[in-house]
Design a protein around this motif. Structure first.
Motif, PDB file in Angstrom:
ATOM      1  N   LYS A  44       0.858  -1.191   0.000  1.00 16.04           N
ATOM      2  CA  LYS A  44       0.000   0.000   0.000  1.00 16.04           C
ATOM      3  C   LYS A  44       0.892   1.237   0.000  1.00 16.04           C
ATOM      4  O   LYS A  44       1.887   1.284   0.707  1.00 16.04           O
ATOM      5  CB  LYS A  44      -0.889   0.022   1.241  1.00 16.04           C
ATOM      6  CG  LYS A  44      -2.074  -0.903   1.163  1.00 16.04           C
ATOM      7  CD  LYS A  44      -3.081  -0.555   2.233  1.00 16.04           C
ATOM      8  CE  LYS A  44      -4.237  -1.522   2.246  1.00 16.04           C
ATOM      9  NZ  LYS A  44      -5.095  -1.463   1.096  1.00 16.04           N
ATOM     10  N   LEU A  68      -3.117  -1.833  -5.961  1.00 18.21           N
ATOM     11  CA  LEU A  68      -2.407  -1.640  -4.695  1.00 18.21           C
ATOM     12  C   LEU A  68      -3.394  -1.427  -3.561  1.00 18.21           C
ATOM     13  O   LEU A  68      -3.210  -1.948  -2.452  1.00 18.21           O
ATOM     14  CB  LEU A  68      -1.459  -0.443  -4.780  1.00 18.21           C
ATOM     15  CG  LEU A  68      -0.274  -0.578  -5.714  1.00 18.21           C
ATOM     16  CD1 LEU A  68       0.497   0.729  -5.782  1.00 18.21           C
ATOM     17  CD2 LEU A  68       0.645  -1.704  -5.282  1.00 18.21           C
ATOM     18  N   HIS A  69      -4.445  -0.667  -3.838  1.00 20.54           N
ATOM     19  CA  HIS A  69      -5.460  -0.392  -2.820  1.00 20.54           C
ATOM     20  C   HIS A  69      -6.178  -1.679  -2.406  1.00 20.54           C
ATOM     21  O   HIS A  69      -6.421  -1.919  -1.225  1.00 20.54           O
ATOM     22  CB  HIS A  69      -6.461   0.644  -3.338  1.00 20.54           C
ATOM     23  CG  HIS A  69      -7.537   0.965  -2.364  1.00 20.54           C
ATOM     24  ND1 HIS A  69      -7.300   1.700  -1.227  1.00 20.54           N
ATOM     25  CD2 HIS A  69      -8.848   0.629  -2.343  1.00 20.54           C
ATOM     26  CE1 HIS A  69      -8.428   1.804  -0.545  1.00 20.54           C
ATOM     27  NE2 HIS A  69      -9.380   1.162  -1.199  1.00 20.54           N
ATOM     28  N   GLY A  72      -2.761  -4.572  -1.720  1.00 18.26           N
ATOM     29  CA  GLY A  72      -1.563  -4.196  -0.980  1.00 18.26           C
ATOM     30  C   GLY A  72      -1.724  -4.279   0.527  1.00 18.26           C
ATOM     31  O   GLY A  72      -2.831  -4.226   1.063  1.00 18.26           O
ATOM     32  N   LYS A  73      -0.580  -4.413   1.180  1.00 18.92           N
ATOM     33  CA  LYS A  73      -0.543  -4.419   2.644  1.00 18.92           C
ATOM     34  C   LYS A  73       0.283  -3.224   3.104  1.00 18.92           C
ATOM     35  O   LYS A  73       1.211  -2.795   2.407  1.00 18.92           O
ATOM     36  CB  LYS A  73       0.130  -5.693   3.155  1.00 18.92           C
ATOM     37  CG  LYS A  73      -0.601  -6.969   2.828  1.00 18.92           C
ATOM     38  CD  LYS A  73       0.176  -8.162   3.353  1.00 18.92           C
ATOM     39  CE  LYS A  73      -0.503  -9.478   2.993  1.00 18.92           C
ATOM     40  NZ  LYS A  73       0.271 -10.638   3.498  1.00 18.92           N
ATOM     41  N   PRO A  74       0.018  -2.713   4.301  1.00 16.89           N
ATOM     42  CA  PRO A  74       0.836  -1.633   4.846  1.00 16.89           C
ATOM     43  C   PRO A  74       2.294  -2.109   5.053  1.00 16.89           C
ATOM     44  O   PRO A  74       2.534  -3.279   5.364  1.00 16.89           O
ATOM     45  CB  PRO A  74       0.175  -1.310   6.186  1.00 16.89           C
ATOM     46  CG  PRO A  74      -1.214  -1.857   6.082  1.00 16.89           C
ATOM     47  CD  PRO A  74      -1.114  -3.036   5.168  1.00 16.89           C
TER      48      PRO A  74
END
Length: 194
Positions: A44, A68-69, A72-74
């Motif tokens: 992310k 990505l939103h 994705g991961k932080p």
């Protein structure tokens, strides 16, 4: 010895301006070639980071803001997952190395996930090896008549009759292609890799 065959995809070439969008690696026993583990995720990014994207880099990977939103991961979650996997497989300095197509590039962006201070504190591998140098030494020792041959990963693959990396470029297929090329250039002494 353990090899961490790693690849990243980013939204540009300048680590001070751009950011990592995807990271993947495969952990391999360097003697047997046996796969011990793997990791693959999208990252992310903030709107500010995304707006700095280089269009050529995005065209290279076809990674989109929406992917990505959604997938994705932080970065902090990714850091914890990677460190847990490294701990499970004993990825420590002196017992493991990173192997990349372009370690200067990948290492610069990797530190956006796991900062250098943490890498040092946890005694993560210091050495990041590159396929091109391995290939160059091999060809040089074979007394290849042309020492200016191309040393991109696809050129190396072509030399050994392998297919080039699939496009668009993505981190896991890059890591798997890297292993395939490494196997042709150096090999695993007691190969049992599939």
């Amino acid at each position: 010895m353990i090899g961490v065959f790693l690849d990243t995809e980013t939204n540009g070439l300048d680590w001070s301006r751009h950011t990592i969008l995807e990271i993947a690696f495969v952990i391999i026993d360097m003697t047997s070639g046996k796969k011990l583990g793997e990791y693959n995720t999208m990252v992310k990014v903030s709107d500010k980071e995304w707006l700095r994207s280089d269009e050529k880099s995005l065209a290279y990977t076809k990674i989109t803001r929406s992917s990505l939103h959604e997938q994705g991961k932080p970065k902090e979650v990714i850091k914890e997952e990677i460190l847990a996997l490294f701990k499970t497989h004993g990825i420590n300095r002196g017992e493991a190395v990173f192997i990349c197509q372009n370690p200067g590039f990948d290492r610069s962006f990797f530190r956006g996930i796991i900062d250098v201070a943490t890498q040092e504190k946890l005694n993560l591998p210091y050495y990041w090896l590159d396929l091109a140098s391995m290939y160059w030494v091999r060809r040089f020792s074979e007394k290849a008549p042309d020492y200016n041959f191309p040393i991109s990963k696809d050129a190396i693959a072509d030399h050994y009759g392998l297919e080039g990396e699939k496009k668009p470029h993505r981190a896991m297929q890059g890591a798997l292609h890297l292993i395939e090329c490494y196997n042709s250039v150096v090999g695993f002494p007691e190969k049992d890799f599939q």
